[in-house]
Write an enzyme that holds these catalytic residues in place. Structure first.
Site, PDB file in Angstrom:
ATOM      1  N   ILE A 182      -7.254  -9.037  14.243  1.00 60.95           N
ATOM      2  CA  ILE A 182      -7.138 -10.097  13.228  1.00 60.95           C
ATOM      3  C   ILE A 182      -7.659 -11.425  13.791  1.00 60.95           C
ATOM      4  CG2 ILE A 182      -5.478 -11.443  11.862  1.00 60.95           C
ATOM      5  CD1 ILE A 182      -3.853  -8.857  11.495  1.00 60.95           C
ATOM      6  N   HIS A 191     -34.656   8.314   9.938  1.00 62.66           N
ATOM      7  CA  HIS A 191     -35.492   7.284  10.559  1.00 62.66           C
ATOM      8  C   HIS A 191     -36.130   6.384   9.513  1.00 62.66           C
ATOM      9  CE1 HIS A 191     -37.933   5.602  13.744  1.00 62.66           C
ATOM     10  NE2 HIS A 191     -38.985   5.715  12.962  1.00 62.66           N
ATOM     11  N   GLU A 199       9.602  -5.895  -5.511  1.00 62.78           N
ATOM     12  CA  GLU A 199       8.592  -6.625  -4.727  1.00 62.78           C
ATOM     13  C   GLU A 199       8.960  -8.109  -4.780  1.00 62.78           C
ATOM     14  OE1 GLU A 199       5.931  -6.288  -2.544  1.00 62.78           O
ATOM     15  OE2 GLU A 199       6.164  -8.475  -2.632  1.00 62.78           O
ATOM     16  N   TYR A 204      -2.537  -3.449  -9.880  1.00 57.02           N
ATOM     17  CA  TYR A 204      -1.493  -2.709  -9.148  1.00 57.02           C
ATOM     18  C   TYR A 204      -0.230  -2.592  -9.983  1.00 57.02           C
ATOM     19  CZ  TYR A 204      -3.485  -1.692  -4.609  1.00 57.02           C
ATOM     20  OH  TYR A 204      -4.218  -1.129  -3.599  1.00 57.02           O
ATOM     21  N   SER A 211       0.815  -1.217   0.000  1.00 60.24           N
ATOM     22  CA  SER A 211       0.000   0.000   0.000  1.00 60.24           C
ATOM     23  C   SER A 211       0.849   1.267   0.000  1.00 60.24           C
ATOM     24  CB  SER A 211      -0.898   0.017   1.242  1.00 60.24           C
ATOM     25  OG  SER A 211      -1.599  -1.187   1.371  1.00 60.24           O
ATOM     26  N   ALA A 246     -11.901  -0.023  11.907  1.00 62.71           N
ATOM     27  CA  ALA A 246     -13.012  -0.951  12.094  1.00 62.71           C
ATOM     28  C   ALA A 246     -12.490  -2.357  12.347  1.00 62.71           C
ATOM     29  CB  ALA A 246     -13.904  -0.950  10.856  1.00 62.71           C
ATOM     30  N   GLY A 274      -5.864 -12.080  20.683  1.00 58.10           N
ATOM     31  CA  GLY A 274      -7.049 -11.300  21.039  1.00 58.10           C
ATOM     32  C   GLY A 274      -7.158 -10.002  20.271  1.00 58.10           C
ATOM     33  N   ALA A 281      14.940  -7.181  -2.526  1.00 54.11           N
ATOM     34  CA  ALA A 281      15.995  -6.164  -2.560  1.00 54.11           C
ATOM     35  C   ALA A 281      16.447  -5.889  -1.139  1.00 54.11           C
ATOM     36  CB  ALA A 281      15.465  -4.884  -3.200  1.00 54.11           C
TER      37      ALA A 281
HETATM   38  P1  FAD Z   1       2.640  -4.204   2.958  1.00 60.95           P
HETATM   39  O1  FAD Z   1       1.306  -4.021   2.345  1.00 60.95           O
HETATM   40  O2  FAD Z   1       2.835  -5.344   3.891  1.00 60.95           O
HETATM   41  O3  FAD Z   1       3.674  -4.300   1.750  1.00 60.95           O
HETATM   42  C1  FAD Z   1       5.008  -4.608   1.952  1.00 60.95           C
HETATM   43  C2  FAD Z   1       5.512  -5.359   0.753  1.00 60.95           C
HETATM   44  O4  FAD Z   1       6.929  -5.403   0.789  1.00 60.95           O
HETATM   45  C3  FAD Z   1       5.037  -6.800   0.680  1.00 60.95           C
HETATM   46  O5  FAD Z   1       4.403  -7.024  -0.558  1.00 60.95           O
HETATM   47  C4  FAD Z   1       6.311  -7.620   0.802  1.00 60.95           C
HETATM   48  O6  FAD Z   1       6.274  -8.800   0.025  1.00 60.95           O
HETATM   49  C5  FAD Z   1       7.344  -6.659   0.274  1.00 60.95           C
HETATM   50  N1  FAD Z   1       8.719  -6.867   0.766  1.00 60.95           N
HETATM   51  C6  FAD Z   1       9.101  -7.048   2.039  1.00 60.95           C
HETATM   52  N2  FAD Z   1      10.460  -7.115   2.113  1.00 60.95           N
HETATM   53  C7  FAD Z   1      10.912  -6.984   0.828  1.00 60.95           C
HETATM   54  C8  FAD Z   1      12.215  -6.955   0.249  1.00 60.95           C
HETATM   55  N3  FAD Z   1      13.315  -7.050   1.001  1.00 60.95           N
HETATM   56  N4  FAD Z   1      12.320  -6.814  -1.088  1.00 60.95           N
HETATM   57  C9  FAD Z   1      11.208  -6.698  -1.872  1.00 60.95           C
HETATM   58  N5  FAD Z   1       9.971  -6.710  -1.369  1.00 60.95           N
HETATM   59  C10 FAD Z   1       9.811  -6.832  -0.025  1.00 60.95           C
HETATM   60  N6  FAD Z   1      -5.662  -2.579   7.339  1.00 60.95           N
HETATM   61  C11 FAD Z   1      -6.800  -1.845   7.173  1.00 60.95           C
HETATM   62  O7  FAD Z   1      -6.709  -0.624   6.994  1.00 60.95           O
HETATM   63  N7  FAD Z   1      -8.035  -2.432   7.175  1.00 60.95           N
HETATM   64  C12 FAD Z   1      -8.186  -3.774   7.325  1.00 60.95           C
HETATM   65  O8  FAD Z   1      -9.305  -4.277   7.332  1.00 60.95           O
HETATM   66  C13 FAD Z   1      -7.030  -4.572   7.489  1.00 60.95           C
HETATM   67  N8  FAD Z   1      -7.112  -5.909   7.611  1.00 60.95           N
HETATM   68  C14 FAD Z   1      -5.987  -6.659   7.721  1.00 60.95           C
HETATM   69  C15 FAD Z   1      -6.105  -8.043   7.817  1.00 60.95           C
HETATM   70  C16 FAD Z   1      -4.991  -8.833   7.941  1.00 60.95           C
HETATM   71  C17 FAD Z   1      -5.152 -10.331   8.027  1.00 60.95           C
HETATM   72  C18 FAD Z   1      -3.704  -8.228   7.950  1.00 60.95           C
HETATM   73  C19 FAD Z   1      -2.460  -9.072   8.080  1.00 60.95           C
HETATM   74  C20 FAD Z   1      -3.566  -6.856   7.850  1.00 60.95           C
HETATM   75  C21 FAD Z   1      -4.707  -6.058   7.738  1.00 60.95           C
HETATM   76  N9  FAD Z   1      -4.615  -4.667   7.635  1.00 60.95           N
HETATM   77  C22 FAD Z   1      -5.756  -3.920   7.500  1.00 60.95           C
HETATM   78  C23 FAD Z   1      -3.316  -3.975   7.702  1.00 60.95           C
HETATM   79  C24 FAD Z   1      -2.811  -3.598   6.310  1.00 60.95           C
HETATM   80  O9  FAD Z   1      -2.809  -4.733   5.476  1.00 60.95           O
HETATM   81  C25 FAD Z   1      -1.416  -3.007   6.412  1.00 60.95           C
HETATM   82  O10 FAD Z   1      -1.447  -1.938   7.334  1.00 60.95           O
HETATM   83  C26 FAD Z   1      -0.899  -2.484   5.074  1.00 60.95           C
HETATM   84  O11 FAD Z   1      -0.871  -3.498   4.100  1.00 60.95           O
HETATM   85  C27 FAD Z   1       0.503  -1.908   5.241  1.00 60.95           C
HETATM   86  O12 FAD Z   1       1.024  -1.518   4.004  1.00 60.95           O
HETATM   87  P2  FAD Z   1       2.609  -1.433   3.784  1.00 60.95           P
HETATM   88  O13 FAD Z   1       2.800  -0.778   2.469  1.00 60.95           O
HETATM   89  O14 FAD Z   1       3.247  -0.827   4.960  1.00 60.95           O
HETATM   90  O15 FAD Z   1       3.113  -2.927   3.759  1.00 60.95           O
END
Ligand code: FAD
Length: 453
Positions: free
Chosen positions: A179, A436, A35, A99, A14, A342, A176, A115
């Site tokens: 998730i 309502h 990625e 994406y 994200s 949520a 708890g 990486a």
């Molecule tokens: P990520 O989305 O985790 O992306 C990181 C990426 O980096 C991954 O694709 C990984 O493969 C890649 N990566 C890691 N190391 C390397 C490397 N060395 N080289 C290349 N690539 C690498 N958030 C909400 O807002 N609402 C929800 O309902 C919600 N539900 C969730 C349910 C579950 C089961 C989980 C686990 C999380 C949930 N979240 C939710 C949290 C949300 O998914 C994360 O906050 C969000 O994805 C974080 O984004 P990010 O970009 O920080 O990391």
């Protein structure tokens, strides 16, 4: 010094994808991204999206039952997990493609491999290539944490839930947090007999106490065996592949599958951060300032890897603010105040602002709260209850927190968040005329405080 790229983003989730796209399309930067798994990251591939689709799937079971109570002649003959899985896989592949295309169309060059950092301006790809960049963004997210004593015994984490070949008959969920609670409700709703074990006194630590108790009661009423104040002592893999779990209450029970939802840790291991001199927090997350900049000026970090608020929209905001600041000439800090969130249990729980406990620490409060059986389920004979609560500053009348447990609570809280962000007072809520008949109208009809002081 010339660099191969203006920006190299590690992690296509994200935060990373948003930063890369904005830096390239609006900042005119030469951007590359690595990625190692699947584009889209946790949210798209093994988090929010597949989870929410499972929530929908589970919800249809309850809807069918309710429909019968309303007079529909329908019969549910069971849930076909394999059919659902096939559709889910196809949908995730579609989103992954979207994406990838969106990033590439913005001019981002994607390396589908791992990486690591070699120094403050150099990235090392798994295939051995070394690439340089003026700025490097760490957006590697987080990964499920399993207590070391139970690691390697074949139990699942949230990563594997979406990959199950079939639904088990029984499942033990340890944890708890949101998730753990969401999967407990979803799997129970799909027909799995779920036991959820949590060592703390109540689930959903950090949320408002009334919300926590209401969700716990509703989960129990749905059939989830919720065991708080109980910890796992040992886990044994049986010859037939099932598990025997012993707990601190002296119980020993067998389960088909075990799921650990015992927290997440930042993905910083083996990333070369030491080589680049990047400082970490005690829990392994990357230390950043309000601009998402690390102690190394050329290296920034956004999203879960920084352990600020672990939510997708927050990671996106941080990534966008970084790109605006560094490449768009618009210095922007991501705003972490009053972020609504949520929990997709059944019913949903949603929250924005301070809990009653947090607010009391800052001064006297007035608590407005209601709990009732909503029309839709009550008509069908359901006993499920809705809870709505406003935490109000006694001195200023400002609404400091809003907490809801109700079907559709996640949709309601988005609008409550707008009001709180604008500084709404309780008098502002009172001036609003109800819609309502709805559940949400009760939030503007809370007249007398249930507690003060
Ligand atoms: P990520 O989305 O985790 O992306 C990181 C990426 O980096 C991954 O694709 C990984 O493969 C890649 N990566 C890691 N190391 C390397 C490397 N060395 N080289 C290349 N690539 C690498 N958030 C909400 O807002 N609402 C929800 O309902 C919600 N539900 C969730 C349910 C579950 C089961 C989980 C686990 C999380 C949930 N979240 C939710 C949290 C949300 O998914 C994360 O906050 C969000 O994805 C974080 O984004 P990010 O970009 O920080 O990391």
């Amino acid at each position: 010094m010339t660099f191969d790229y203006d920006l190299f983003v590690i992690g296509g989730g994200s935060g990373g994808v948003r930063a890369a796209r904005i830096a390239a399309s609006e900042g005119g930067a030469r951007v590359a991204m690595a990625e190692e798994y699947r584009m889209g990251g946790t949210c798209v591939i093994r988090g929010c999206v597949p989870k929410k689709l499972m929530v929908f799937a589970a919800g249809h079971g309850a809807t069918l039952e309710e429909a019968r109570a309303y007079g529909w002649q329908v019969e549910a003959t069971g849930f076909d997990w394999r059919a659902f899985r096939a559709k889910l896989d196809a949908e995730l592949t579609r989103l992954e493609g979207a994406y990838t295309r969106n990033a590439e169309n913005a001019g981002v060059e994607i390396f589908h491999q791992r990486a690591t950092l070699a120094d403050p301006h150099t990235v090392l790809l798994a295939d051995g290539r070394r690439l340089t960049a003026r700025h490097i963004l760490i957006a590697t997210g987080g990964t499920p944490f399993v207590p070391p004593e139970f690691d390697g015994q074949g139990a699942m984490t949230s990563n594997e839930v979406f990959l199950m070949d079939e639904l088990p008959g029984t499942m033990l969920i340890i944890g708890g947090g949101f998730i753990a609670c969401e999967f407990a409700c979803v799997l129970q709703g799909l027909g799995v007999a779920v036991t959820q074990m949590y060592r703390g006194a109540q689930i959903l630590r950090g949320f408002d106490d009334d919300l926590r108790h209401t969700v716990a009661a509703e989960m129990g009423a749905q059939g989830v065996t919720l065991e708080v104040g109980t910890d796992l002592v040992s886990l044994e893999r049986l010859p037939d592949g099932r598990y025997a779990a012993s707990d601190t209450n002296g119980g020993r029970r067998e389960f088909d599958r075990v799921l650990f939802a015992t927290g997440r840790v930042a993905n910083t291991g083996g990333l070369g951060l030491e080589a680049a001199g990047v400082a970490l927090q005690e829990n392994g997350a990357v230390k950043v300032d309000g601009w998402s900049q690390t102690n190394i000026p050329s290296i920034y970090a956004v999203g879960d890897v920084t352990d600020r608020i672990q939510l997708t929209p927050v990671a996106i905001r941080e990534g966008h603010a970084f790109a605006d600041t560094v490449f768009g000439g618009k210095p922007t800090q991501a705003d972490h105040a009053l972020v609504a969130s949520a929990v997709f249990t059944r019913p949903e729980a949603a929250t924005v602002g301070l809990t009653e406990e947090e607010a009391r620490r800052e001064g006297p409060v007035k608590i407005f709260m209601t709990s009732f059986r909503p029309m839709q389920t009550a008509f069908a004979g359901g006993t499920s209850k809705v809870m709505m609560k406003l935490v109000v500053c006694a001195a200023s009348d400002r609404v400091l927190g809003c907490h809801i447990v109700a079907p559709g609570a996640a949709e309601m809280i988005q609008f409550a968040a707008v009001a709180l962000k604008m500084g709404a007072t309780k008098a502002d809520f009172d001036r609003v005329v109800a819609v309502h008949p709805t559940m949400a109208e009760e939030i503007v009809l809370l007249r007398k405080p249930v507690r003060e002081g």
